[in-house]
Design an enzyme around this catalytic site. Structure first.
Site, short mmCIF file in Angstrom:
data_model
loop_
_atom_site.label_atom_id
_atom_site.label_comp_id
_atom_site.label_asym_id
_atom_site.label_seq_id
_atom_site.Cartn_x
_atom_site.Cartn_y
_atom_site.Cartn_z
N HIS A 71 -1.28 3.32 -9.11
CA HIS A 71 -1.95 4.14 -8.11
C HIS A 71 -3.11 4.86 -8.75
O HIS A 71 -3.00 5.31 -9.89
CB HIS A 71 -0.97 5.16 -7.51
CG HIS A 71 -1.40 5.71 -6.20
ND1 HIS A 71 -2.33 6.70 -6.09
CD2 HIS A 71 -1.04 5.37 -4.93
CE1 HIS A 71 -2.53 6.97 -4.82
NE2 HIS A 71 -1.78 6.17 -4.09
N ASP B 138 4.11 1.49 -1.33
CA ASP B 138 4.24 0.21 -0.64
C ASP B 138 5.46 -0.59 -1.05
O ASP B 138 5.90 -1.47 -0.30
CB ASP B 138 2.97 -0.62 -0.83
CG ASP B 138 1.83 -0.03 -0.04
OD1 ASP B 138 2.00 0.16 1.17
OD2 ASP B 138 0.78 0.28 -0.63
N1 COA Z 1 0.11 -4.56 -11.88
C1 COA Z 1 -0.35 -4.88 -13.12
N2 COA Z 1 -1.31 -4.18 -13.76
C2 COA Z 1 -1.83 -3.14 -13.12
C3 COA Z 1 -1.41 -2.75 -11.84
C4 COA Z 1 -0.39 -3.52 -11.23
N3 COA Z 1 0.05 -3.22 -10.01
N4 COA Z 1 -2.12 -1.67 -11.45
C5 COA Z 1 -2.96 -1.39 -12.46
N5 COA Z 1 -2.79 -2.28 -13.47
C6 COA Z 1 -3.47 -2.30 -14.75
C7 COA Z 1 -4.81 -2.97 -14.64
O1 COA Z 1 -4.72 -4.34 -14.85
C8 COA Z 1 -5.56 -2.26 -15.75
O2 COA Z 1 -5.19 -2.83 -16.97
P1 COA Z 1 -6.23 -3.00 -18.17
O3 COA Z 1 -6.46 -1.60 -18.69
O4 COA Z 1 -5.52 -3.89 -19.15
O5 COA Z 1 -7.48 -3.60 -17.61
C9 COA Z 1 -5.01 -0.84 -15.72
O6 COA Z 1 -3.71 -0.96 -15.16
C10 COA Z 1 -5.82 0.11 -14.87
O7 COA Z 1 -6.06 -0.53 -13.62
P2 COA Z 1 -7.21 -0.10 -12.62
O8 COA Z 1 -7.49 -1.25 -11.71
O9 COA Z 1 -8.36 0.52 -13.36
O10 COA Z 1 -6.49 1.09 -11.85
P3 COA Z 1 -6.92 1.62 -10.45
O11 COA Z 1 -6.73 3.06 -10.46
O12 COA Z 1 -8.26 1.13 -10.06
O13 COA Z 1 -5.86 0.85 -9.55
C11 COA Z 1 -4.54 0.21 -7.77
C12 COA Z 1 -5.12 1.39 -8.55
C13 COA Z 1 -3.62 0.73 -6.69
C14 COA Z 1 -5.69 -0.58 -7.11
C15 COA Z 1 -3.76 -0.72 -8.75
O14 COA Z 1 -2.73 0.00 -9.38
C16 COA Z 1 -3.21 -1.96 -8.06
O15 COA Z 1 -3.95 -2.94 -7.91
N6 COA Z 1 -1.91 -1.94 -7.62
C17 COA Z 1 -1.34 -3.07 -6.94
C18 COA Z 1 -1.72 -3.00 -5.46
C19 COA Z 1 -0.98 -1.89 -4.75
O16 COA Z 1 0.21 -1.73 -4.88
N7 COA Z 1 -1.76 -1.14 -3.96
C20 COA Z 1 -1.23 -0.06 -3.16
C21 COA Z 1 -1.65 1.27 -3.67
S1 COA Z 1 -0.84 2.58 -2.82
#
Ligand code: COA
Length: 385
Positions: free
Chosen positions: A269, A322
């Site tokens: 998140h 979720d």
């Molecule tokens: N599964 C695997 N790796 C994940 C992850 C997940 N669900 N969420 C984040 N990461 C990892 C990324 O790959 C990244 O790794 P890296 O440093 O090796 O590149 C790191 O964690 C940071 O990710 P980032 O995309 O910068 O974090 P964010 O703050 O932009 O992402 C979300 C937030 C929600 C988009 C992300 O956690 C995600 O895609 N989750 C899955 C989708 C989901 O459940 N969405 C609902 C949110 S309520």
């Protein structure tokens, strides 16, 4: 003159800024809800989500978000009556839903129908709380009408004796909704109703800031919610559990997914760096609502958290709203492709509260971009190229 790139601020940017995505940026002031991502707290108008989750109804929370205080009995009765009055679709919206292509997704149907609703309901001018109530009242109608029609069934008549949540379930299934299903879904709708400056709410506020109308701002919010990194993750979490299939397959599946750079849906998140408080509530609800589904999901969760910690150390990835939403919504009989639209049935209250707040103290939202393209290029006319 030689081409150059404008990256002058590269060294002065914080790590958060370098990552992009407006991480850590305060984009608005709001008194509607607050997320403390470090502590794992969520409050609506000062009330802790743990205090509201099982003790209030969706209608009470919508009132709280729109008007700023919990309703008295009389105020709640007034809002319930107003929402019931909106349980109908303009004829034009119904005709449109009857003529959608067979493969239309529910989120696309919702987006299209809300846009049409804005036209047929003559939603113009500055957003009002009456418009917010009207649109919130008819969201379940749009979705259940779409769902019935796509099965070759006629839409059902709304039931005035049922509250917002029970009527939604009734219109969806045509069956008397079970009390425990209504209670579970109502708690879900309470917990999803607002969440500070998430992507769809920010989108709604940007559109409202241009002094566009309420329906347009909500259509834009639906478009943002649809994506799997935001509201679309509920369906994807369920699909992930189905794809894993068995407890034995969980570990190899998770490792293979992460090894090829995939994401585990329902984890991570932007705001929460600990467990999402809504996930804690939903976990307990899922435990009682669907013991078998819960046991499997819990095993997947434990493995996912351990393997994320091992393969992505320091990223602080925890269970988000979720993951257990998928188990709970399935247990109350919501079809999987209606998970995200059901999220919208709740979040429309928050979107419209934010649209009203933005409108009440508006200034156009218009940030800057840091230009990274070339400068001072010598122009060459077409004939010479
Ligand atoms: N599964 C695997 N790796 C994940 C992850 C997940 N669900 N969420 C984040 N990461 C990892 C990324 O790959 C990244 O790794 P890296 O440093 O090796 O590149 C790191 O964690 C940071 O990710 P980032 O995309 O910068 O974090 P964010 O703050 O932009 O992402 C979300 C937030 C929600 C988009 C992300 O956690 C995600 O895609 N989750 C899955 C989708 C989901 O459940 N969405 C609902 C949110 S309520």
């Amino acid at each position: 003159m030689a081409e150059s790139s404008t990256l002058a601020n590269e060294e002065t940017r914080t790590p958060q800024q370098r990552k992009g995505g407006l991480e850590g940026v305060v984009a608005a002031t709001t008194s509607i809800s607050n997320v403390d991502g470090e502590a794992g707290h969520l409050v609506y108008r000062g009330y802790d989500i743990h205090d509201l989750a099982h003790t209030t109804t969706f209608e009470e929370i919508a009132y709280l978000l729109w008007f700023g205080h919990l309703p008295t009995r009389a105020e709640l009765a007034g809002l319930q009556a107003s929402l019931k009055e909106q349980r109908h679709l303009p004829a034009g919206v119904l005709a449109l839903l009857r003529n959608l292509p067979a493969d239309t997704s529910p989120m696309d149907a919702l987006r299209t129908a809300v846009s049409a609703w804005g036209m047929y309901s003559h939603v113009r001018g500055a957003p009002t709380v009456e418009q917010a109530i009207a649109l919130t009242g008819c969201f379940p109608l749009i979705l259940t009408t779409f769902h019935r029609l796509r099965q070759g069934l006629e839409p059902l008549e709304p039931r005035a004796d049922l509250g917002h949540t029970a009527n939604y379930l009734y219109l969806l299934t045509g069956q008397e909704p079970k009390a425990e299903h209504v209670k579970g879904l109502d708690a879900y709708l309470v917990m999803l109703a607002d969440h500070s400056m998430n992507a769809s709410t920010f989108t709604a506020r940007i559109v409202a800031s241009t002094t566009s109308d309420l329906a347009s701002a909500v259509v834009a919010a639906i478009c943002a919610l649809k994506g799997p990194l935001h509201g679309g993750a509920a369906d994807k979490s369920y699909e992930m559990l189905e794809a894993i299939g068995s407890a034995e397959n969980a570990e190899p599946w998770i490792r293979a997914t992460l090894a090829r750079g995939g994401r585990l849906m329902g984890f991570g998140h932007r705001a929460y760096k600990t467990t999402d408080p809504r996930a804690e509530e939903l976990r307990e609800m899922a435990r009682h609502a669907d013991p078998a589904g819960f046991a499997f999901a819990r095993r997947v969760e434990e493995l996912a958290l351990a393997i994320l910690e091992e393969t992505k150390p320091g990223r602080r990835l925890y269970t988000n709203v979720d993951f257990y939403s998928a188990v709970l919504l399935n247990s109350v009989g919501i079809p999987v492709d209606l998970f995200t639209p059901t999220f919208a049935v709740s979040r429309v209250a928050g979107w419209t509260a934010h649209i009203l707040e933005q409108t009440a103290n508006n200034r156009l939202i218009r940030p800057l971009a840091e230009y990274t393209g070339p400068d001072h290029r010598a122009f060459v006319a077409l004939a010479q190229r």
